[in-house]
Write an enzyme that holds these catalytic residues in place. Structure first.
Site, PDB file in Angstrom:
ATOM      1  N   ASP A  39      -3.583   4.014  -0.707  1.00 25.62           N
ATOM      2  CA  ASP A  39      -4.965   3.792  -1.103  1.00 25.62           C
ATOM      3  C   ASP A  39      -5.273   4.543  -2.388  1.00 25.62           C
ATOM      4  O   ASP A  39      -5.202   5.768  -2.442  1.00 25.62           O
ATOM      5  CB  ASP A  39      -5.850   4.294   0.040  1.00 25.62           C
ATOM      6  CG  ASP A  39      -7.294   3.892  -0.152  1.00 25.62           C
ATOM      7  OD1 ASP A  39      -7.518   2.723  -0.489  1.00 25.62           O
ATOM      8  OD2 ASP A  39      -8.166   4.748   0.011  1.00 25.62           O
TER       9      ASP A  39
ATOM     10  N   THR B 180      -9.853  -0.172  -5.624  1.00 22.76           N
ATOM     11  CA  THR B 180      -9.813   1.039  -6.449  1.00 22.76           C
ATOM     12  C   THR B 180      -8.617   1.053  -7.386  1.00 22.76           C
ATOM     13  O   THR B 180      -8.740   1.428  -8.551  1.00 22.76           O
ATOM     14  CB  THR B 180      -9.770   2.298  -5.570  1.00 22.76           C
ATOM     15  OG1 THR B 180      -8.721   2.171  -4.623  1.00 22.76           O
ATOM     16  CG2 THR B 180     -11.069   2.492  -4.839  1.00 22.76           C
ATOM     17  N   THR B 181      -7.462   0.630  -6.877  1.00 22.13           N
ATOM     18  CA  THR B 181      -6.276   0.646  -7.723  1.00 22.13           C
ATOM     19  C   THR B 181      -6.460  -0.303  -8.903  1.00 22.13           C
ATOM     20  O   THR B 181      -6.168   0.042 -10.059  1.00 22.13           O
ATOM     21  CB  THR B 181      -5.041   0.217  -6.901  1.00 22.13           C
ATOM     22  OG1 THR B 181      -5.056   0.934  -5.663  1.00 22.13           O
ATOM     23  CG2 THR B 181      -3.762   0.515  -7.631  1.00 22.13           C
TER      24      THR B 181
ATOM     25  N   ASP C 140     -11.534  -0.439   4.264  1.00 26.39           N
ATOM     26  CA  ASP C 140     -11.414  -1.456   3.218  1.00 26.39           C
ATOM     27  C   ASP C 140     -11.884  -2.805   3.745  1.00 26.39           C
ATOM     28  O   ASP C 140     -12.658  -3.511   3.107  1.00 26.39           O
ATOM     29  CB  ASP C 140      -9.950  -1.597   2.746  1.00 26.39           C
ATOM     30  CG  ASP C 140      -9.539  -0.461   1.814  1.00 26.39           C
ATOM     31  OD1 ASP C 140     -10.381   0.400   1.510  1.00 26.39           O
ATOM     32  OD2 ASP C 140      -8.363  -0.437   1.400  1.00 26.39           O
TER      33      ASP C 140
END
Ligand code: ADP
Ligand code: MG
Length: 540
Positions: A62, A95-96, A387
């Protein structure tokens, strides 16, 4: 001449980087952060193992967790971490992607800087591209309504692909969609209604949705009933103990009679506590503090189920879901303060007992109980659930989805290039670079799956030129195909938010041409690169 005193406007121990140096140093730091999370992207992304200064370990895939747990000091790198946090807060996923986009936007800006294009021109072009990209995103979105459970489940499964949760993702998707549908109110979703509890027994496939609240505590005495129907619940924040002086302090008695009298008096006080609970009509007690052994004994005798040392957050959740009121003083306890639930019972998983409060007065109180063999697994599954919950909540609120697997990024990239061709001036080059940056997502998805990124990008490009706007790289079968049809779907908001925050931080970093850093004890002057990066590299 030399009698003039120098004027210091900065403390003596301030380091300063100016102009090009400042810019390049910041860009380098941002690129490194993007590089760091890149290998975790997508279904075939790898995990990172993070070890903190106390030796505690987190294994995760994550993006935001990785960046949060790392001790990052460089100011520009910290700005990158902020993007991940904003993304997490606003949409709960992606987020990545957001961090990678920001890194690539800066890397590509560097090429333009080398061509002597001024940073303000680059930022202007980037902002034009951002605005256009968002318009395209709107056009390319598909509407989803609450009754499209199939699509909602696909969204969760896309979010969970490649995470530890993958093996049970169908079941998890069902749980999440059911939970969010249940708590939504006219399209508004308050995720704090859903409590996530973890239990270290059974396998992750035993994870369940419970209509109510679970408290990670067993009943205080095995002489109490294990199950109460039509529970009337007292929520007490104070200890159920004798607080008159003497119970803890030293007592001095001079005769056996005096001692007996003292003991009787103490027993009376404790019995009185139980009397008050009973009089209110409660048959269940949740106490935030301790419960005296004698009180336990009499509560059990009255057939009352009691739990002690309940966390404050659990007390609040209980109050919210059972409609009860938390009281501090037992004298305030009447029938009106009691909460209601259909069943309160202790259920044991292995060694541990938990208290289930089911069928609460407030039907919107739900708990997802995650089972799993170890702390690390439980935490990673919890992140996957968050998520998934975030994605479904986002879609229910926003009602829009796009294809994943790099398809949307390829289509945006294509359209931005067409848009750039209509521009004149040097901003055009920046819009082209923005378009190029978007390709970083599909190419990394391919690369992380062991495919040749150039081959895949070439094929994706020609398919999109052929108007196949949902063509993406499906990592399940390594084929370029219509990924929307294959159920690889994501909330539009993930992409909108990622593009917004990536552009924001990239342009902010580009505008900086002066870094003034006071020397702190730990860093000793100029900002350092993210700490521990050398150690991470071997993991990829
Ligand atoms: P993020 O933190 O950005 O959400 P993830 O590691 O969760 O990063 O990866 C998300 C990316 O993986 C998205 O671009 C998504 O479309 C993609 N993805 C999910 N499932 C598949 C799949 N089966 N094939 C290809 N890409 C996929
Ligand atoms: Mg994700």
């Amino acid at each position: 001449m030399s009698d003039r005193q120098p004027i210091f406007i900065l403390p003596e121990n301030t380091d300063r980087l100016l102009g090009k140096d400042a810019q390049r140093n910041n860009i380098l730091a941002a690129k490194l952060v993007a590089e760091l999370v890149k290998t975790t992207l997508g279904p075939k992304g790898m995990d990172k193992m993070l070890v903190d200064s106390l030796g505690d370990i987190t294994v995760t895939n994550d993006g935001v967790t990785i960046l949060e747990k790392m001790d990052i000091e460089h100011p520009a790198a910290k700005m990158m971490v902020e993007i991940a946090k904003t993304q997490e807060k606003e949409v709960g996923d992606g987020t990545t992607t957001a961090v990678m986009l920001a890194g690539k936007l800066l890397e590509n800006a560097e090429k333009l800087l080398d061509m002597k294009i001024h940073p303000t021109v680059i930022t202007k072009g980037y902002i034009m591209a951002e605005k256009k990209a968002k318009e395209f995103l709107k056009e390319l979105s598909v509407d989803v309504t609450l009754d499209r459970e199939d699509l909602l489940k696909n969204i969760v499964m896309t979010a969970m692909t490649g995470k530890r949760a993958e093996s049970s993702k169908e079941r998890f998707a069902e749980i999440i969609v059911m939970a969010v549908k249940q708590i939504q109110e006219n399209g508004d979703v308050n995720l704090s209604n859903i409590k996530i509890s973890k239990n270290k027994s059974n396998g992750i496939e035993d994870t369940e949705l419970i209509q109510g609240v679970i408290i990670d505590k067993e009943r205080v005495s095995i002489d109490m009933p294990k199950r109460i129907e039509n529970a009337r619940i007292a929520l007490i924040s104070d200890a159920l103990e004798n607080k008159t002086p003497g119970s803890e302090a030293k007592i001095s008695v001079t005769s056996p009679l005096q001692l007996q009298e003292f003991l009787n008096r103490e027993e009376m006080v404790l019995k009185d506590i139980v009397e008050k609970v009973k009089k209110s009509g409660a048959n269940v007690v949740f106490c935030q503090k301790g419960i005296d052994d004698v009180v336990q004994f009499y509560l059990a005798k009255q057939g009352i189920y009691a739990v002690r040392r309940v966390a404050k957050s659990d007390m609040d959740m209980l109050a919210y879901s059972t409609g009860g009121k938390i009281i501090t003083n037992l004298n305030e306890l009447t029938e009106n303060e009691l909460g209601k639930a259909h069943i309160v019972e202790e259920i044991r998983h292995g060694e541990e007992g938990m208290t289930y409060v089911k069928g609460c007065e407030n039907p919107k109180a739900l708990t997802i109980l995650i089972h799993g063999g170890s702390e690390h697994v439980l935490e990673e599954i919890e992140r996957a659930f968050k998520d998934g919950l975030g994605d479904v909540a986002t879609v229910i609120k926003d009602g829009k989805v796009v294809p994943g697997a790099g398809a949307i990024e390829m289509e945006l990239s294509k359209r931005l290039r067409e848009f750039a061709n209509t521009l004149s001036g040097r901003e055009q080059l920046a819009v082209f670079e923005f378009a190029n940056a978007l390709e970083f997502i599909p190419s990394t998805l391919a690369e992380n799956a062991g495919l040749d990124p150039i081959d895949i990008l070439t094929e994706l490009k020609s398919r999109h030129d052929n108007n196949e706007k949902s063509a993406g790289i499906n990592i399940f079968n390594n084929k370029v195909e219509n990924v929307f049809e294959k159920g690889i779907i994501e909330p539009t908001k993930i992409k909108t938010q990622a593009i917004t925050s990536a552009t924001e931080v990239a342009t902010m970093i580009l505008r900086i041409d002066d870094v003034l850093a006071s020397k702190s004890k730990s860093s000793g002057g100029m900002p350092r690169m993210p700490r521990g990066m050398g150690g991470m590299e071997g993991m990829d």
